[in-house]
Design a protein around this motif. Structure first.
Motif, mmCIF file in Angstrom:
data_model
loop_
_atom_site.group_PDB
_atom_site.id
_atom_site.type_symbol
_atom_site.label_atom_id
_atom_site.label_comp_id
_atom_site.label_asym_id
_atom_site.label_seq_id
_atom_site.Cartn_x
_atom_site.Cartn_y
_atom_site.Cartn_z
ATOM 1 N N ASP A 1 7.334 17.959 12.293
ATOM 2 C CA ASP A 1 6.465 19.139 11.612
ATOM 3 C C ASP A 1 6.838 19.530 10.173
ATOM 4 N N ASP A 2 8.114 19.215 9.791
ATOM 5 C CA ASP A 2 8.542 19.321 8.301
ATOM 6 C C ASP A 2 7.782 18.650 7.303
ATOM 7 N N ALA A 3 7.547 17.236 7.640
ATOM 8 C CA ALA A 3 6.784 16.563 6.935
ATOM 9 C C ALA A 3 5.334 16.572 7.190
ATOM 10 N N LEU A 4 4.654 17.422 8.108
ATOM 11 C CA LEU A 4 3.177 17.554 7.980
ATOM 12 C C LEU A 4 2.988 18.721 7.277
ATOM 13 N N VAL A 5 4.007 19.659 7.275
ATOM 14 C CA VAL A 5 3.759 20.789 6.192
ATOM 15 C C VAL A 5 3.916 20.376 4.924
ATOM 16 N N THR A 6 5.020 19.472 4.590
ATOM 17 C CA THR A 6 4.921 18.968 3.354
ATOM 18 C C THR A 6 3.729 18.282 2.688
ATOM 19 N N TRP A 7 3.074 17.624 3.632
ATOM 20 C CA TRP A 7 1.857 17.019 3.299
ATOM 21 C C TRP A 7 0.705 17.983 3.168
ATOM 22 N N ARG A 8 0.776 18.952 3.884
ATOM 23 C CA ARG A 8 -0.215 19.977 3.565
ATOM 24 C C ARG A 8 -0.140 20.648 2.396
ATOM 25 N N HIS A 9 1.096 20.931 1.986
ATOM 26 C CA HIS A 9 1.327 21.680 0.755
ATOM 27 C C HIS A 9 1.012 20.894 -0.492
ATOM 28 N N LYS A 10 1.300 19.577 -0.352
ATOM 29 C CA LYS A 10 1.123 18.672 -1.549
ATOM 30 C C LYS A 10 -0.537 18.246 -1.526
ATOM 31 N N HIS A 11 -1.277 18.367 -0.582
ATOM 32 C CA HIS A 11 -2.696 18.361 -0.434
ATOM 33 C C HIS A 11 -3.283 19.456 -1.137
ATOM 34 N N VAL A 12 -2.668 20.675 -0.894
ATOM 35 C CA VAL A 12 -3.107 21.956 -1.414
ATOM 36 C C VAL A 12 -2.891 21.869 -2.789
ATOM 37 N N VAL A 13 -1.692 21.566 -3.396
ATOM 38 C CA VAL A 13 -1.427 21.477 -4.943
ATOM 39 C C VAL A 13 -2.336 20.521 -5.530
ATOM 40 N N THR A 14 -2.612 19.283 -4.844
ATOM 41 C CA THR A 14 -3.474 18.459 -5.503
ATOM 42 C C THR A 14 -4.854 18.724 -5.577
ATOM 43 N N VAL A 15 -5.551 19.313 -4.771
ATOM 44 C CA VAL A 15 -6.886 19.893 -4.777
ATOM 45 C C VAL A 15 -6.992 21.013 -5.914
ATOM 46 N N GLU A 16 -5.937 21.792 -5.834
ATOM 47 C CA GLU A 16 -6.228 22.953 -6.731
ATOM 48 C C GLU A 16 -5.934 22.561 -8.158
ATOM 49 N N ARG A 17 -5.237 21.309 -8.313
ATOM 50 C CA ARG A 17 -5.162 20.682 -9.685
ATOM 51 C C ARG A 17 -6.565 19.821 -10.104
ATOM 52 N N ILE A 18 -7.334 19.535 -9.143
ATOM 53 C CA ILE A 18 -8.552 18.649 -9.574
ATOM 54 C C ILE A 18 -9.732 19.479 -9.452
ATOM 55 N N ILE A 19 -9.844 20.598 -8.564
ATOM 56 C CA ILE A 19 -10.982 21.056 -8.560
ATOM 57 C C ILE A 19 -10.642 22.895 -8.611
ATOM 58 N N GLY A 20 -9.600 23.255 -8.731
ATOM 59 C CA GLY A 20 -9.428 24.610 -8.671
ATOM 60 C C GLY A 20 -9.751 25.415 -7.633
ATOM 61 N N ARG A 21 -10.118 26.590 -7.693
ATOM 62 C CA ARG A 21 -10.467 27.283 -6.460
ATOM 63 C C ARG A 21 -12.102 27.103 -6.102
ATOM 64 N N ARG A 22 -12.813 25.981 -6.548
ATOM 65 C CA ARG A 22 -14.171 25.731 -5.970
ATOM 66 C C ARG A 22 -14.001 25.608 -4.620
ATOM 67 N N ARG A 23 -15.404 25.559 -3.965
ATOM 68 C CA ARG A 23 -15.462 25.479 -2.532
ATOM 69 C C ARG A 23 -15.294 24.013 -2.225
ATOM 70 N N GLY A 24 -14.822 23.559 -1.234
ATOM 71 C CA GLY A 24 -14.654 22.315 -0.952
ATOM 72 C C GLY A 24 -15.850 21.734 -0.165
ATOM 73 N N GLY B 1 -8.295 27.685 -0.423
ATOM 74 C CA GLY B 1 -8.083 28.767 0.341
ATOM 75 C C GLY B 1 -8.037 28.366 1.736
ATOM 76 N N TYR B 2 -8.925 27.700 2.311
ATOM 77 C CA TYR B 2 -8.848 26.969 3.685
ATOM 78 C C TYR B 2 -7.416 26.176 3.775
ATOM 79 N N LEU B 3 -7.195 25.292 2.905
ATOM 80 C CA LEU B 3 -5.979 24.392 3.133
ATOM 81 C C LEU B 3 -4.693 25.462 3.018
ATOM 82 N N SER B 4 -4.628 26.344 2.212
ATOM 83 C CA SER B 4 -3.427 27.395 2.174
ATOM 84 C C SER B 4 -3.156 27.807 3.617
#
Length: 265
Positions: free
Chosen positions: A213-236, A244-247
């Motif tokens: 569970d811990d690793a899954l949440v960590t993966w999700r968090h890094k996914h959020v940060v990476t997506v925001e870094r690349i596309i900001g708050r654009r729609r996916g 917003g959805y990933l968060s």
């Protein structure tokens, strides 16, 4: 079958077919990275599903200790998958926008293997079946996972099997529905955590589940940060709310009482 004497590295791994599976369509340099990152994740997800299926079968049979190895292996794979976001993050927003249009309505949230993993761990949500209507095998596999007990269901059955007080309403629940946390289940886990010597096998299993569970949440968090870094708050792509959805997924827990008991100990 190839005779062992004639076996080569390339034949054994079917490398020609594997390495011809990358088919970027935009002509942009960074699309190859995008394709390989996601294909590699799907390969790792295949291995994770392989391990979780073995672990679940062992737990269901009451053979808890051998299940630890597969669950520990899954956690290590999850760490590798999380680290791979750092490779994708070398792609700048300008790089991505050069080929983003070719993705069309495709999106990672359509991954049947990821949804099957969530489902096997206990996060049941049938709405993702709609994305597999053109892939009968994937649709059938996800449907079966939705209709079957999760790894957590099987774990709770083992709590009951050794005499810990898990309510019949939990044990006999409709396993196709999302799991609802139970104060009685929390109380049963508290007994395990307050007397770890007596319940060592269950205690160790619980900690392996928390690792997942811990690793899954960590993966999700890094996914959020990476997506925001690349596309900001654009729609996916695929019509999602992007960051917003990933968060919103960061609050999900597969094994909720294993987290809530920490406040009670």
């Amino acid at each position: 079958m190839t005779d062992a004497a004639d076996m080569t590295y390339a034949r054994y791994l079917d490398l020609d077919r594997l390495l011809s599976a990358q088919k970027p369509v935009s002509g942009q340099h960074d699309e190859m990275l995008f394709v390989i990152i996601h294909q590699a994740k799907e390969l790792w997800l295949k291995q994770i599903l392989h391990e979780v299926a073995l672990a679940q079968g062992l737990v269901r049979a009451g053979d808890l200790v051998p299940a630890y190895k597969s669950l520990a292996r899954v956690s290590r794979i999850q760490a590798v998958m999380t680290q791979s976001w750092d490779i994708l993050a070398t792609m700048t927003p300008a790089d991505y926008l050069r080929f983003r249009g070719v993705l069309g309505s495709s999106s990672g949230f359509q991954s049947d293997q990821f949804r099957r993993l969530e489902t096997m761990l206990g996060l049941k949500d049938p709405k993702f079946l709609v994305f597999q209507t053109d892939r009968p095998d994937a649709h059938a596999a996800l449907s079966q996972a939705l209709a079957s007990p999760s790894l957590y269901d099987d774990t709770l059955a083992q709590l009951a099997a050794v005499g810990l007080p898990v309510p019949q309403a939990v044990l006999n629940r409709d396993v196709s529905r999302p799991y609802i946390p139970s104060a009685d289940v929390e109380a049963a886990w508290l007994e395990v955590y307050r007397d770890t010597d007596r319940w060592w096998a269950l205690y160790q299993l619980a900690e392996k589940l928390v690792d997942l569970d811990d690793a899954l949440v960590t993966w999700r968090h890094k996914h959020v940060v990476t997506v925001e870094r690349i596309i900001g708050r654009r729609r996916g792509t695929g019509g999602t709310d992007g960051v917003g959805y990933l968060s919103s997924t960061l609050e999900r827990r597969c094994f909720p009482e294993l987290w809530s008991i920490r406040t009670q100990l």
